[in-house]
Design a protein around this motif. Structure first.
Motif, mmCIF file in Angstrom:
data_model
loop_
_atom_site.group_PDB
_atom_site.id
_atom_site.type_symbol
_atom_site.label_atom_id
_atom_site.label_comp_id
_atom_site.label_asym_id
_atom_site.label_seq_id
_atom_site.Cartn_x
_atom_site.Cartn_y
_atom_site.Cartn_z
ATOM 1 N N LYS A 199 -12.868 -20.982 25.613
ATOM 2 C CA LYS A 199 -12.746 -19.696 24.922
ATOM 3 C C LYS A 199 -11.409 -19.078 25.279
ATOM 4 C CE LYS A 199 -15.174 -15.327 24.145
ATOM 5 N NZ LYS A 199 -16.333 -14.496 24.509
ATOM 6 N N SER A 201 -8.555 -16.219 24.951
ATOM 7 C CA SER A 201 -8.569 -14.771 24.731
ATOM 8 C C SER A 201 -7.314 -14.349 23.987
ATOM 9 C CB SER A 201 -8.662 -14.026 26.062
ATOM 10 O OG SER A 201 -7.555 -14.344 26.870
ATOM 11 N N VAL A 202 -7.482 -13.534 22.938
ATOM 12 C CA VAL A 202 -6.360 -12.911 22.232
ATOM 13 C C VAL A 202 -6.147 -11.550 22.871
ATOM 14 C CG1 VAL A 202 -5.492 -12.113 20.033
ATOM 15 C CG2 VAL A 202 -6.940 -14.142 20.126
ATOM 16 N N SER A 203 -4.996 -11.320 23.470
ATOM 17 C CA SER A 203 -4.806 -10.123 24.293
ATOM 18 C C SER A 203 -3.540 -9.392 23.912
ATOM 19 C CB SER A 203 -4.762 -10.514 25.768
ATOM 20 O OG SER A 203 -3.718 -11.443 25.990
ATOM 21 N N PRO A 243 -8.751 -7.994 26.644
ATOM 22 C CA PRO A 243 -9.178 -8.479 25.338
ATOM 23 C C PRO A 243 -8.995 -7.425 24.264
ATOM 24 C CG PRO A 243 -10.811 -8.961 27.041
ATOM 25 C CD PRO A 243 -9.813 -8.031 27.641
ATOM 26 N N ASP A 246 -11.715 -7.024 18.514
ATOM 27 C CA ASP A 246 -11.550 -7.761 17.257
ATOM 28 C C ASP A 246 -12.429 -7.234 16.135
ATOM 29 O OD1 ASP A 246 -11.377 -10.717 19.256
ATOM 30 O OD2 ASP A 246 -9.714 -9.512 18.456
ATOM 31 N N TYR A 248 -15.550 -7.986 15.498
ATOM 32 C CA TYR A 248 -16.089 -9.235 14.952
ATOM 33 C C TYR A 248 -17.130 -8.973 13.865
ATOM 34 C CZ TYR A 248 -18.636 -13.675 14.898
ATOM 35 O OH TYR A 248 -19.263 -14.826 14.505
ATOM 36 N N ILE A 299 -18.789 -17.625 18.035
ATOM 37 C CA ILE A 299 -17.580 -17.029 18.608
ATOM 38 C C ILE A 299 -16.526 -16.901 17.512
ATOM 39 C CG2 ILE A 299 -15.717 -17.403 20.286
ATOM 40 C CD1 ILE A 299 -17.682 -18.860 22.040
ATOM 41 N N GLU A 302 -10.703 -17.682 16.106
ATOM 42 C CA GLU A 302 -9.409 -17.686 16.783
ATOM 43 C C GLU A 302 -9.545 -17.746 18.303
ATOM 44 O OE1 GLU A 302 -10.555 -13.376 15.928
ATOM 45 O OE2 GLU A 302 -10.588 -15.325 14.899
ATOM 46 N N HIS A 303 -10.772 -17.583 18.822
ATOM 47 C CA HIS A 303 -10.996 -17.648 20.262
ATOM 48 C C HIS A 303 -11.354 -19.055 20.732
ATOM 49 C CE1 HIS A 303 -11.880 -13.072 20.865
ATOM 50 N NE2 HIS A 303 -10.689 -13.319 20.337
ATOM 51 N N HIS A 305 -10.609 -22.859 21.395
ATOM 52 C CA HIS A 305 -9.463 -23.735 21.636
ATOM 53 C C HIS A 305 -9.978 -25.102 22.075
ATOM 54 C CE1 HIS A 305 -5.508 -25.090 22.770
ATOM 55 N NE2 HIS A 305 -5.929 -25.348 24.006
ATOM 56 N N ARG A 318 -13.107 -20.825 31.787
ATOM 57 C CA ARG A 318 -13.476 -20.445 30.428
ATOM 58 C C ARG A 318 -13.950 -21.635 29.600
ATOM 59 N NH1 ARG A 318 -8.603 -17.037 30.571
ATOM 60 N NH2 ARG A 318 -7.514 -18.641 29.386
#
Length: 742
Positions: A199, A201-203, A243, A246, A248, A299, A302-303, A305, A318
């Motif tokens: 997971k 993280s977009v930060s 974080p 978002d 969601y 999820i 974009e989170h 990977h 993660r």
């Protein structure tokens, strides 16, 4: 090692004869116990020898009853019996282990309490892994046969499903982010090994305040002096990550995904999870599918990977999913709440069996043969649950409660089938079912006397060159077997001695009924209506008398082995056993509830078995005797056979013998008297008179097994002899003519 033990033992015997002071009490000889007592001669004390017992659980030799003697081959030794000291995780588990050595108690190998996870082996710990740990690996290790098999069984069609769902999401426009995710997961599930899903993280950057203090400030504070403002630490701003919100659940793409893409993948992963779980050895695939369904697919795309496992080392905290192998052959040890995974999976078969048996009454969709097969196999998991319930209650209760539970529920599996078959045969006027019940009774005796000890000797002998057991405790079971077999077949011998032989279709060599030699067919002893005096005045009272004496003998055997002569087994719970509160899998009330439910389901399966057995008996090319002796007799005993084999592998062959002896004694001393008692209150025509084949096969089996048990040793050759004798008797039943009424 066996040669060294024998040499030391002979040396000790010589020292004992030469030294009168040692003979009087300074020497502790080896004992007749079901484990090897190895003599250790200590140089510090030449006049005293210490013995240690090698057992699965820890054992110690304690001097007791010095006047007893013990025989090893032709030599006679003074016996100080070896006390079996049981060491377990807790008192409940120790009580279960002690019950295994007691006569009349069902032998159970599996744990009834939760084992400390940290004490388990690395192999077992791997079975319960959450598939989220990065491990070092080589690329070659990933190309295992199980992983290649995964691609052909699951990988290709799972990948295609993700491609199809990705196209659907791409056409919705709003779901393009999820379309990209599906493409990534399509590549992942085609070959997931050595890859990790973590997971990300977009930060956005934020700043935190950190105050630095020099050493002088710290020293001043330690001395109790107030620090000057000039000595305050320096303030520094450092960037951190938090974080981003978002939103969601505020996105349109989320609802398009939950309405269009997710349901299709939910069905796909559910099917994959079910199939891989039922195959048992592919449970890692089931875990991977379940985690994808309830975590990864929910999820934000974009989170998520996906990368090689080596690249994700720094993000190990993660990691959501990381799998290296699709198949693990050790999953036969996997348990769910203490229940073996095979027993859990077979519960589905029980449900299917009941549904097709009671819904499709007219056999429009499923044939009687299939219903019979599913009903018989359904007895296996139910027998396992009954055994687990008995062991759980006995381990948490005192002696009296344990003995009652073992005597009642220990025979419930067989009794439900016997009584159901007798009642159905009485209502249908079909005497064949009564003969099938007698064949099943005899088959259980033969299997428990010959096959279970024989197969345990073979498997245990292949791992251990020679296994020893307590011949005296085995002699108690052998004596009870002699008593029970003699009592059960006494009415049969009596009827053959005083009954009238009636034959049909008698003709002589000329084809007429004139005098001369005759050839007769269907000869049998007339014991019912045409010979009222013999049966009702002599044989029937004899049957009732024996049905009273056999349970009394069983009770006397319990008192003898568990009370007055308990030193034969001499079980002691060691001080090393934990005394903390044990976390049992099943409490007493839960175990009792499961016993009742399993008994009800067992009755339903037995009813289906007897209902659909007639087509098998009518159209089968084999003898009806053979079906009763093999399928109906031994299928319910499969959990007991597994327990016996596990005991043999752990070098406790005496428990393997007790598994079969306990069942055989209960058949003769509990089950048959209950059937006779049931016939008194509800006349189903059950007569305790067996055919000649049943009579001589059972007597011969008891003689053979007692001869094998005489020396207190076992190996794979003796086991082979018992199994070969069992197979010879099965061949007799296979080619035997069908019983009368079938």
């Amino acid at each position: 090692m066996t040669t060294n033990v024998e040499t030391r033992r002979r040396k000790l015997d010589t020292d004992k004869q030469d030294s009168p002071e040692d003979h009087d009490g300074g020497h502790q000889p080896a004992s007749c116990c079901d484990r090897v007592c190895v003599a250790h001669v200590h140089s510090e004390a030449s006049d005293a020898h210490t013995h240690s017992c090698l057992l699965q659980t820890s054992a110690s030799c304690t001097p007791k009853h010095p006047q007893r003697t013990c025989s090893f081959g032709d030599e006679i030794w003074d016996e100080n019996p070896c006390k079996t000291t049981i060491s377990a995780e807790n008192e409940v588990e120790a009580q279960k282990l002690a019950n295994n050595y007691k006569f009349g108690f069902r032998k159970w190998k599996s744990h009834v309490t939760e084992r400390p996870f940290e004490d388990r082996s690395n192999i077992v710990k791997e079975l319960y892994s959450e598939l989220n740990v990065i491990k070092p690996y080589s690329v070659g290790s990933l190309f295992a046969c199980g992983n290649v098999l995964y691609v052909f069984l699951f990988g290709w069609w799972i990948s295609l499903v993700y491609v199809f769902v990705g196209l659907l999401m791409f056409l919705t426009v709003f779901g393009i982010p999820y379309a990209k995710l599906c493409w990534k997961l399509s590549c992942y599930f085609l070959w997931p090994f050595g890859k990790s899903i973590d997971k990300a993280s977009v930060s956005v950057p934020e700043f935190s305040v950190k105050i630095l203090q020099d050493n002088s400030t710290l020293e001043a504070e330690e001395d109790g002096k107030p620090s000057s403002p000039l000595l305050l630490g320096e303030t520094i701003e450092e960037p951190t990550e938090s974080p981003q919100n978002d939103h969601y659940w505020w996105r349109m793409s989320t609802y398009v995904w939950l309405l269009v893409g997710y349901p299709l993948l939910a069905v796909t992963h559910s099917v994959l999870c079910l199939i891989s779980w039922l195959l048992v050895f592919t449970i890692p695939v089931a875990k991977m599918s379940a985690k994808t369904l309830h975590t990864i697919l929910l999820i934000p795309p974009e989170h998520i990977h996906i990368s090689q496992a080596t690249e994700a080392q720094e993000h190990e905290g993660r990691v959501i999913l990381c799998c290296y192998h699709a198949v693990n052959l050790y999953y036969y040890k996997y348990t769910v709440d203490g229940i073996n995974v095979f027993a859990v999976n077979l519960l589905l078969l029980v449900i299917v069996s009941l549904v097709i048996g009671y819904v499709d009454k007219s056999n429009q969709f499923v044939s009687s043969e299939v219903k019979f097969a599913t009903a018989v196999i359904s007895i296996i998991p139910l027998s396992y649950y009954i055994g687990m319930g008995i062991a759980s209650i006995s381990a948490q209760s005192n002696f009296a409660v344990g003995a009652v539970v073992n005597a009642t529920f220990g025979s419930i599996t067989e009794l439900t089938f016997y009584i159901t078959a007798l009642v159905r045969g009485h209502h249908q006027g079909n005497k064949c079912l009564q003969e099938i019940v007698k064949a099943a009774l005899t088959g259980t005796l033969l299997g428990c006397i010959l096959f279970i000890p024989g197969i345990c000797m073979i498997i245990g002998g292949l791992r251990h060159r020679e296994q020893r057991f307590n011949s005296r405790s085995a002699g108690v079971s052998s004596s009870l077997l002699f008593i029970s077999i003699g009592g059960v077949f006494a009415p049969t011998l009596f009827s053959k001695a005083y009954g009238n032989l009636v034959c049909e279709d008698c003709t002589n060599s000329t084809g007429t009924n004139s005098s001369g030699s005759f050839m007769c067919k269907n000869c049998h002893y007339d014991l019912s209506e045409n010979s009222y005096s013999l049966f009702h005045s002599h044989i029937e009272p004899l049957v009732y008398t024996i049905s009273i004496l056999l349970p009394v003998s069983y009770i006397i055997g319990l008192i003898f082995t568990l009370k007055t002569h308990s030193h034969i087994y001499d079980i002691h719970v060691g001080e090393g056993t934990g005394h903390l509160g044990a976390s049992v899998h099943w409490s007493r009330w839960r175990a009792l509830l499961i016993l009742i439910v399993a008994t009800v389901l067992m009755s339903a399966c037995a009813d289906l078995t007897t209902e659909h057995i007639q087509p098998i008996l009518s159209h089968s090319s084999m003898s009806q005797y053979f079906i009763g002796v093999t399928v109906l007799a031994m299928v319910p005993e499969i959990p007991e056979i597994v327990n016996g084999v596990q005991f043999a592998l752990q070098n406790t062959i005496s428990l393997s013998f007790e598994v079969g002896s306990c069942i055989a004694v209960q058949v003769c001393m509990i089950q048959i008297p209950i059937l006779v008692l049931f016939n008194i209150f509800y006349d189903v025509g059950f007569v305790l008179i067996f055919s000649d084949l049943h009579l001589w096969a059972s007597i011969f089996s008891v003689i053979v097994v007692n001869y094998i048990f005489m020396d207190g040793k076992s190996d794979y050759f003796q086991g082979t002899a018992l199994v070969v004798v069992y197979l010879i008797l099965l061949a007799l039943y296979y080619f035997a003519p069908s019983p009368s009424g079938c």
